[in-house]
Design a protein around this motif. Structure first.
Motif, PDB file in Angstrom:
ATOM      1  N   ALA A 119      59.649  55.336  38.297  1.00  0.00           N
ATOM      2  CA  ALA A 119      60.579  54.516  39.079  1.00  0.00           C
ATOM      3  C   ALA A 119      61.921  54.432  38.359  1.00  0.00           C
ATOM      4  O   ALA A 119      61.962  54.344  37.128  1.00  0.00           O
ATOM      5  CB  ALA A 119      60.013  53.109  39.266  1.00  0.00           C
ATOM      6  N   PRO A 120      63.024  54.417  39.118  1.00  0.00           N
ATOM      7  CA  PRO A 120      64.320  54.176  38.489  1.00  0.00           C
ATOM      8  C   PRO A 120      64.394  52.730  38.012  1.00  0.00           C
ATOM      9  O   PRO A 120      63.738  51.856  38.600  1.00  0.00           O
ATOM     10  CB  PRO A 120      65.317  54.431  39.626  1.00  0.00           C
ATOM     11  CG  PRO A 120      64.553  54.110  40.865  1.00  0.00           C
ATOM     12  CD  PRO A 120      63.126  54.519  40.588  1.00  0.00           C
ATOM     13  N   THR A 121      65.188  52.464  36.982  1.00  0.00           N
ATOM     14  CA  THR A 121      65.278  51.079  36.499  1.00  0.00           C
ATOM     15  C   THR A 121      65.837  50.155  37.578  1.00  0.00           C
ATOM     16  O   THR A 121      65.596  48.955  37.545  1.00  0.00           O
ATOM     17  CB  THR A 121      66.160  50.965  35.242  1.00  0.00           C
ATOM     18  OG1 THR A 121      67.464  51.453  35.547  1.00  0.00           O
ATOM     19  CG2 THR A 121      65.570  51.740  34.093  1.00  0.00           C
ATOM     20  N   LEU A 122      66.546  50.722  38.550  1.00  0.00           N
ATOM     21  CA  LEU A 122      67.069  49.902  39.649  1.00  0.00           C
ATOM     22  C   LEU A 122      65.964  49.247  40.468  1.00  0.00           C
ATOM     23  O   LEU A 122      66.239  48.354  41.274  1.00  0.00           O
ATOM     24  CB  LEU A 122      67.918  50.763  40.590  1.00  0.00           C
ATOM     25  CG  LEU A 122      69.417  50.868  40.318  1.00  0.00           C
ATOM     26  CD1 LEU A 122      70.079  51.651  41.445  1.00  0.00           C
ATOM     27  CD2 LEU A 122      70.062  49.495  40.199  1.00  0.00           C
ATOM     28  N   ILE A 123      64.723  49.664  40.279  1.00  0.00           N
ATOM     29  CA  ILE A 123      63.645  49.069  41.061  1.00  0.00           C
ATOM     30  C   ILE A 123      63.581  47.554  40.849  1.00  0.00           C
ATOM     31  O   ILE A 123      63.227  46.808  41.767  1.00  0.00           O
ATOM     32  CB  ILE A 123      62.277  49.733  40.758  1.00  0.00           C
ATOM     33  CG1 ILE A 123      61.253  49.295  41.808  1.00  0.00           C
ATOM     34  CG2 ILE A 123      61.813  49.435  39.336  1.00  0.00           C
ATOM     35  CD1 ILE A 123      59.939  50.050  41.750  1.00  0.00           C
ATOM     36  N   GLY A 124      63.947  47.092  39.658  1.00  0.00           N
ATOM     37  CA  GLY A 124      63.964  45.645  39.406  1.00  0.00           C
ATOM     38  C   GLY A 124      64.942  44.938  40.327  1.00  0.00           C
ATOM     39  O   GLY A 124      64.645  43.894  40.919  1.00  0.00           O
ATOM     40  N   HIS A 125      66.123  45.524  40.467  1.00  0.00           N
ATOM     41  CA  HIS A 125      67.148  44.989  41.376  1.00  0.00           C
ATOM     42  C   HIS A 125      66.657  45.039  42.827  1.00  0.00           C
ATOM     43  O   HIS A 125      66.840  44.076  43.582  1.00  0.00           O
ATOM     44  CB  HIS A 125      68.426  45.808  41.197  1.00  0.00           C
ATOM     45  CG  HIS A 125      69.495  45.541  42.201  1.00  0.00           C
ATOM     46  ND1 HIS A 125      70.183  44.346  42.283  1.00  0.00           N
ATOM     47  CD2 HIS A 125      69.998  46.330  43.192  1.00  0.00           C
ATOM     48  CE1 HIS A 125      71.077  44.420  43.275  1.00  0.00           C
ATOM     49  NE2 HIS A 125      70.982  45.606  43.844  1.00  0.00           N
TER      50      HIS A 125
END
Ligand SMILES: [Zn+2]
Length: 173
Positions: A119-125
Motif C-alpha cells: 500500500a502507498p503511505t497515502l493509505i493512512g490519509h
C-alpha cells in the motif's frame, strides 16, 4: 496517482523491495521479495472506491505500520487526487485533516504465507481523512499484524517478518 485495483498484483516498482531505516534514514535493506505483492489503496479520482466505517483498532495498527515502515520511498511522490494540490515544500495536513495529502513510499503488511499487501503511505490519509474502507482481507491482516514487532535479529529496524538471507544492506556514512 497511478490507479491499481485493490488485490491486484503489485507492479509499481518492478525491482526488489527497499526498506529504509526510519530511525536514521541512512540504512537501506534491499531484497527480491519471495512473497507475492498485492495492491491496496492505490486510489484515483476517476475510479470508484469503497467508503465506510473501519474498526478503530485497524486505524491504530495501520498508523503504527506507517510510523515504522518506509518501503520504496524514493520511487516518486504520491499526491491525493481528492484534495487540492499542496505546496510541495510542506507536508502539513490540510485544515481539518489528520494526515498529509502527499507522501512517498509504501508499506508492507503480511497477508497469508507467501503474500503481502503493498500500500502507498497515502493509505493512512485515505482511510482517516476520506473514509476509505479497504477490502476485509486487508483490514484483517492489519489487525493481525504487530508493526512494532520484528523477527530479524540482524535488522531489528525492519518491521516486517520476511527478510531473506540474501538481503543487501547499504549504509550512508
Ligand atoms: Zn486527500
Amino acid at each position: 496517482m497511478t490507479f491499481y485495483e485493490d488485490m491486484s498484483p503489485y507492479s509499481y516498482w518492478k525491482r526488489g523491495d527497499i526498506f529504509t531505516d526510519k530511525t536514521t534514514g541512512l540504512r537501506f535493506l534491499t531484497f527480491e521479495p519471495a512473497y507475492e505483492r498485492l495492491n491496496i489503496g492505490w486510489l484515483s479520482d476517476d475510479q470508484p472506491w469503497a467508503s465506510g466505517p473501519v474498526p478503530p483498532a485497524f486505524v491504530e495498527s495501520l498508523t503504527a505500520a506507517l510510523d515504522v515502515q518506509a518501503v520504496n520511498e524514493l520511487m516518486g511522490l504520491h499526491e491525493c487526487e481528492f484534495c487540492p494540490p499542496l505546496d510541495m515544500s510542506s507536508y502539513e495536513p490540510l485544515p481539518g485533516h489528520q494526515r498529509s495529502s502527499v507522501g512517498t513510499g509504501e508499506i508492507r503488511i503480511p497477508f497469508k504465507p507467501g503474500s503481502a499487501f503493498a500500500a502507498p503511505t497515502l493509505i493512512g490519509h485515505y482511510v482517516i481523512d476520506h473514509g476509505y474502507r479497504p477490502p476485509a482481507p486487508f483490514i484483517d491482516a492489519v489487525l493481525a499484524f504487530d508493526p512494532r514487532g520484528t523477527s530479524s535479529a540482524r535488522y531489528p529496524w525492519v518491521h516486517f517478518p520476511w527478510i531473506p538471507e540474501d538481503a543487501v544492506l547499504d549504509e550512508v556514512e
